[in-house]
Structures are given as structure tokens and as C-alpha cells.
Design a protein around this motif. Structure first.
Motif, PDB file in Angstrom:
ATOM      1  N   PRO A  40      14.469  82.908  45.292  1.00 18.42           N
ATOM      2  CA  PRO A  40      14.728  81.616  44.516  1.00 18.42           C
ATOM      3  C   PRO A  40      13.504  80.570  44.536  1.00 18.42           C
ATOM      4  N   GLY A  41      12.860  80.657  45.573  1.00 18.64           N
ATOM      5  CA  GLY A  41      11.821  79.727  45.900  1.00 18.64           C
ATOM      6  C   GLY A  41      10.523  80.008  45.116  1.00 18.64           C
ATOM      7  N   CYS A  42      10.537  81.001  44.496  1.00 18.82           N
ATOM      8  CA  CYS A  42       9.316  81.742  43.930  1.00 18.82           C
ATOM      9  C   CYS A  42       9.313  81.426  42.456  1.00 18.82           C
ATOM     10  N   SER A  43       8.254  80.804  41.838  1.00 19.28           N
ATOM     11  CA  SER A  43       8.160  80.646  40.267  1.00 19.28           C
ATOM     12  C   SER A  43       8.127  81.975  39.697  1.00 19.28           C
ATOM     13  N   ARG A  44       8.689  82.082  38.678  1.00 17.62           N
ATOM     14  CA  ARG A  44       8.435  83.226  37.702  1.00 17.62           C
ATOM     15  C   ARG A  44       6.831  83.631  37.450  1.00 17.62           C
ATOM     16  N   ARG A  45       5.939  82.616  37.515  1.00 14.02           N
ATOM     17  CA  ARG A  45       4.586  82.903  37.293  1.00 14.02           C
ATOM     18  C   ARG A  45       4.005  83.408  38.560  1.00 14.02           C
ATOM     19  N   MET A  46       4.479  82.738  39.531  1.00 15.18           N
ATOM     20  CA  MET A  46       3.993  83.042  40.988  1.00 15.18           C
ATOM     21  C   MET A  46       4.321  84.759  41.574  1.00 15.18           C
ATOM     22  N   LEU A  47       5.654  84.936  41.007  1.00 10.74           N
ATOM     23  CA  LEU A  47       6.076  86.482  41.157  1.00 10.74           C
ATOM     24  C   LEU A  47       5.121  87.424  40.341  1.00 10.74           C
ATOM     25  N   ALA A  48       5.029  87.163  39.213  1.00  7.12           N
ATOM     26  CA  ALA A  48       4.194  87.869  38.396  1.00  7.12           C
ATOM     27  C   ALA A  48       2.661  88.029  38.864  1.00  7.12           C
ATOM     28  N   ARG A  49       2.033  87.022  39.390  1.00  5.96           N
ATOM     29  CA  ARG A  49       0.998  87.082  39.907  1.00  5.96           C
ATOM     30  C   ARG A  49       0.976  87.786  41.211  1.00  5.96           C
ATOM     31  N   GLN A  50       1.814  87.602  42.077  1.00  4.76           N
ATOM     32  CA  GLN A  50       1.688  88.357  43.317  1.00  4.76           C
ATOM     33  C   GLN A  50       2.206  89.846  42.836  1.00  4.76           C
ATOM     34  N   LEU A  51       2.913  90.232  42.248  1.00  2.00           N
ATOM     35  CA  LEU A  51       3.157  91.644  41.751  1.00  2.00           C
ATOM     36  C   LEU A  51       2.075  92.235  41.122  1.00  2.00           C
ATOM     37  N   GLN A  52       1.161  91.564  40.208  1.00  2.00           N
ATOM     38  CA  GLN A  52      -0.253  91.970  39.721  1.00  2.00           C
ATOM     39  C   GLN A  52      -1.059  92.193  40.750  1.00  2.00           C
ATOM     40  N   GLU A  53      -1.234  91.398  41.733  1.00  2.00           N
ATOM     41  CA  GLU A  53      -2.128  91.617  42.945  1.00  2.00           C
ATOM     42  C   GLU A  53      -1.897  92.761  43.553  1.00  2.00           C
ATOM     43  N   MET A  54      -0.278  93.148  43.971  1.00  2.00           N
ATOM     44  CA  MET A  54      -0.059  94.199  44.821  1.00  2.00           C
ATOM     45  C   MET A  54      -0.181  95.503  43.768  1.00  2.00           C
ATOM     46  N   LEU A  55      -0.125  95.489  42.564  1.00  2.00           N
ATOM     47  CA  LEU A  55      -0.467  96.480  41.670  1.00  2.00           C
ATOM     48  C   LEU A  55      -1.860  96.967  41.877  1.00  2.00           C
ATOM     49  N   GLN A  56      -2.845  96.012  41.595  1.00  3.91           N
ATOM     50  CA  GLN A  56      -4.096  96.314  41.827  1.00  3.91           C
ATOM     51  C   GLN A  56      -4.528  96.895  43.237  1.00  3.91           C
ATOM     52  N   ASP A  57      -3.886  96.565  44.164  1.00  5.02           N
ATOM     53  CA  ASP A  57      -4.177  96.739  45.353  1.00  5.02           C
ATOM     54  C   ASP A  57      -3.531  98.360  45.770  1.00  5.02           C
ATOM     55  N   GLY A  58      -2.755  98.853  44.831  1.00  4.19           N
ATOM     56  CA  GLY A  58      -2.070 100.198  44.800  1.00  4.19           C
ATOM     57  C   GLY A  58      -1.015 100.176  45.736  1.00  4.19           C
ATOM     58  N   VAL A  59      -0.342  99.233  46.137  1.00  2.32           N
ATOM     59  CA  VAL A  59       0.669  99.159  47.053  1.00  2.32           C
ATOM     60  C   VAL A  59       2.142  98.994  46.357  1.00  2.32           C
ATOM     61  N   ILE A  60       2.055  98.727  45.186  1.00  7.19           N
ATOM     62  CA  ILE A  60       3.411  98.968  44.409  1.00  7.19           C
ATOM     63  C   ILE A  60       3.021  99.566  42.991  1.00  7.19           C
ATOM     64  N   ALA A  61       3.966 100.120  42.211  1.00 11.17           N
ATOM     65  CA  ALA A  61       3.757 100.639  40.735  1.00 11.17           C
ATOM     66  C   ALA A  61       4.891 100.256  40.016  1.00 11.17           C
TER      67      ALA A  61
END
Length: 115
Positions: free
Chosen positions: A49-70
Motif C-alpha cells: 500500500p505504500g508503493c505508488s503505481r508508478r514505483m511498482l511498475a518501475r521496480q517490476l520493469q527493472e527486475m524484468l530487465q535483470d531476468g529475476v521475474i517474468a
């Protein structure tokens, strides 16, 4: 108390690990994905709940780029997006679970609320 600054040489393995899981929310996102499996974007939003939609999207995108999540995007309206930890990301499970255990111990010793 002044924080110690560590001079990691280029390629330091600890620095490499931190680059992948650093960020206020990455470790928490990984924790939720590791413990519950596949999650939709909206589910992650509710759990952070403390994470903005924009920040969540950014963090997910970075982890996608690192190959940690899909992720998988379903061609429906409204869009349905699911995220999960890759086999490579699963190698971080001992690190994240150790962080959880340490946090629980810290909270109990310091009288903080344990969730």
C-alpha cells in the motif's frame, strides 16, 4: 551513528546482489512472489500500500530487465498482467528468506510490530 561506507571493487559480488535487489520495494516484491507464486499487478499493489503505481511498475520493469521475474500480458480489456519469479530469480530465495528471518528477529528484539 555514522554509516560505514564499504569500498567495493568493480565486480564485487555483494554489490552485484544489491544492484539486483536494491530499491525500496524490490526485495518486498520478490518476497511476495516467492511466497505466493504468480501475482497480478493489482494484487501486488494491494500488498504494497505504500508503493505508488508508478514505483511498482518501475521496480517490476527493472527486475524484468535483470531476468529475476517474468510477466505475461493477457490480451483482454482491461489488461491482465501476471508476474512470477524466474528460475534465475529463485536463486535469490535463500537471500530473501534470510532477510525475512532477520527482520522478524529484529522486530521481536526491538519491540516492533511483527506482521
Amino acid at each position: 551513528m555514522q554509516r560505514q561506507i564499504y569500498d567495493c571493487a568493480a565486480g564485487c559480488p555483494v554489490e552485484s546482489t544489491l544492484q539486483v535487489i536494491a530499491g525500496k520495494w524490490k526485495s518486498v516484491i520478490l518476497y511476495h512472489l516467492l511466497t505466493t507464486g504468480t501475482c497480478r499487478f493489482s494484487t501486488l499493489q494491494k500488498r504494497l500500500p505504500g508503493c505508488s503505481r508508478r514505483m511498482l511498475a518501475r521496480q517490476l520493469q527493472e527486475m524484468l530487465q535483470d531476468g529475476v521475474i517474468a510477466k505475461r500480458v493477457y490480451p483482454v480489456v482491461p489488461p491482465k498482467t501476471e508476474y512470477w519469479v524466474t528460475p534465475f530469480g529463485q536463486t535469490l530465495k535463500p537471500v530473501i528468506m534470510a532477510m525475512e528471518a532477520w527482520g522478524r528477529q529484529y522486530n521481536s528484539v526491538n519491540g516492533n510490530i511483527i506482521s
